[in-house]
Design a protein around this motif. Sequence first.
Motif, short mmCIF file in Angstrom:
data_model
loop_
_atom_site.label_atom_id
_atom_site.label_comp_id
_atom_site.label_asym_id
_atom_site.label_seq_id
_atom_site.Cartn_x
_atom_site.Cartn_y
_atom_site.Cartn_z
N ALA A 168 0.99 -1.14 -0.08
CA ALA A 168 -0.08 -0.11 -0.13
C ALA A 168 0.76 1.33 0.09
O ALA A 168 0.52 2.36 -0.54
CB ALA A 168 -0.93 -0.07 1.13
N GLN A 169 2.05 1.31 0.55
CA GLN A 169 2.98 2.43 0.72
C GLN A 169 3.56 2.83 -0.58
O GLN A 169 3.45 3.98 -1.26
CB GLN A 169 4.11 2.19 1.62
N ALA A 170 3.50 1.96 -1.73
CA ALA A 170 3.85 2.19 -3.00
C ALA A 170 2.89 2.66 -3.85
O ALA A 170 3.05 3.58 -4.71
CB ALA A 170 4.55 0.89 -3.78
N GLU A 171 1.52 2.35 -3.36
CA GLU A 171 0.45 2.60 -4.21
C GLU A 171 -0.19 4.21 -3.51
O GLU A 171 -0.83 4.72 -4.25
CB GLU A 171 -0.70 2.05 -4.15
N ARG A 172 0.51 4.54 -2.44
CA ARG A 172 -0.33 5.77 -1.73
C ARG A 172 0.06 6.91 -2.54
O ARG A 172 -0.84 7.95 -2.44
CB ARG A 172 0.51 5.68 -0.29
N SER A 173 1.12 7.06 -3.32
CA SER A 173 1.64 8.27 -3.97
C SER A 173 1.00 8.22 -5.30
O SER A 173 1.59 9.07 -6.16
CB SER A 173 3.20 8.42 -3.74
N ARG A 174 0.37 7.32 -5.60
CA ARG A 174 -0.04 7.43 -7.07
C ARG A 174 -1.07 8.21 -7.47
O ARG A 174 -1.93 8.84 -6.41
CB ARG A 174 -0.77 5.85 -7.32
N GLU A 175 -1.23 8.74 -8.65
CA GLU A 175 -2.24 9.76 -8.85
C GLU A 175 -3.65 9.57 -8.66
O GLU A 175 -4.36 10.32 -8.35
CB GLU A 175 -2.22 9.99 -10.48
N TYR A 176 -4.07 8.20 -8.64
CA TYR A 176 -5.37 8.06 -8.60
C TYR A 176 -5.98 8.27 -7.23
O TYR A 176 -6.98 8.45 -6.64
CB TYR A 176 -5.72 6.62 -8.93
N ILE A 177 -5.01 8.07 -6.18
CA ILE A 177 -5.21 8.25 -4.63
C ILE A 177 -5.13 9.75 -4.44
O ILE A 177 -6.15 10.41 -3.86
CB ILE A 177 -4.05 7.62 -3.91
N GLN A 178 -4.41 10.71 -5.25
CA GLN A 178 -4.33 11.94 -4.94
C GLN A 178 -5.77 12.68 -5.71
O GLN A 178 -6.17 13.72 -5.17
CB GLN A 178 -3.02 12.45 -5.72
N ALA A 179 -5.89 11.96 -7.06
CA ALA A 179 -7.32 12.42 -7.36
C ALA A 179 -8.49 12.25 -6.40
O ALA A 179 -9.44 12.95 -6.31
CB ALA A 179 -7.78 11.59 -8.60
N ALA A 180 -8.43 11.01 -5.80
CA ALA A 180 -9.75 10.78 -4.85
C ALA A 180 -9.65 11.83 -3.50
O ALA A 180 -10.54 12.40 -3.22
CB ALA A 180 -9.45 9.20 -4.22
N GLN A 181 -8.33 12.05 -3.31
CA GLN A 181 -8.30 13.02 -2.09
C GLN A 181 -8.88 14.42 -2.60
O GLN A 181 -9.50 15.01 -1.85
CB GLN A 181 -6.83 13.19 -1.59
N VAL A 182 -8.29 14.82 -3.84
CA VAL A 182 -9.02 16.28 -4.21
C VAL A 182 -10.49 16.23 -4.41
O VAL A 182 -11.00 17.39 -4.20
CB VAL A 182 -8.30 16.49 -5.74
N LEU A 183 -10.90 15.30 -4.72
CA LEU A 183 -12.43 15.11 -4.81
C LEU A 183 -13.05 14.75 -3.57
O LEU A 183 -14.24 14.86 -3.63
CB LEU A 183 -12.77 13.87 -5.67
N ARG A 184 -12.13 14.77 -2.55
CA ARG A 184 -12.79 14.81 -1.04
C ARG A 184 -13.45 13.73 -0.62
O ARG A 184 -14.54 13.46 -0.01
CB ARG A 184 -13.65 16.16 -0.81
N TYR A 185 -13.06 12.78 -1.24
CA TYR A 185 -13.53 11.03 -0.79
C TYR A 185 -13.10 10.75 0.54
O TYR A 185 -12.00 11.46 1.16
CB TYR A 185 -12.91 9.93 -1.82
N SER A 186 -13.84 10.28 1.48
CA SER A 186 -13.48 9.94 2.78
C SER A 186 -12.53 8.86 2.79
O SER A 186 -12.08 8.22 1.88
CB SER A 186 -14.66 9.07 3.44
#
Length: 285
Positions: A168-186
């Motif tokens: 999960a650490q390797a996936e944590r910095s991927r763009e799709y995670i950042q996009a989900a955070q920008v969209l204010r997903y919980s």
Amino acid sequence: MKSVVRRYFANRATLGVAILLVCVGAAVFAPFLANQNPYDLAQLNIMDSGLPPGSEGWDGHYYWLGTDEQGRDLLSAILYGLRVSLFVALASTACALVVGVSVGLFAAYRGGAFDALLMRVVDLQLSFPSILIALILLAAFGPGLDKVVLAITASQWAYFARTIRSSAQAERSREYIQAAQVLRYSSLRIMIVHLLPNSVAELGVVVAVEMASAVALEATLSFLGIGLPITQPSLGLLIANGFSFMLVNKYWISVFPGLVLMAVLISFNMIGEHLRKINEPGYAA
């Protein structure tokens, strides 16, 4: 040469799955396959005690694997014992998987002090042998099916936490995670819907290995007399019951349950080895 190696591991995996399916099928249909319920005293005959493999009992039944000192059909006892051993392995590994994945995923997603703290707890857990943790817990809570499941869960969860946290650490910095955070997903939605499905590739190997470890650990605890009670027999308890008769040439009481236990462990390890090969870079089916 590479194709030969791949076929070798694929064949081993097929053999492992076949052995495991036979064991699971035998355990599930034990009431229909067994000649008797070996733990129903009304069905036992003391005159049939200690019969060697292939003997005929007083009631006309053939005991293909012999009987023990209580007159129990050893084949029936193995089928019923296999049910308990596989249930303990499945239940404890499932519980450890849920706990470990939850801790590892949370640690990877939050990072920082939370990650450091949780991983130190995991490191502390992994610094102790699994059997020592199980022994301490069973000494405190006593024997029992639920106690054994709890003890094995407590000794296994850290392996799942360490594995999922690394992925999960390797996936944590991927763009799709950042996009989900920008969209204010919980955070919960991001971890479960986005992060978890992309971090489970190596969990299959750990599950297979820990299933084998759970079977072996339960057998060891039962053999030592601190695992399951005699009313809930497992393969380890069957081996323990016949151990004292090895010196009087009644080998079958321990040997046959031991062979079944070895087959279960080998099947899980064959499957785990193949899953490990699949996850290696450059592998092609």
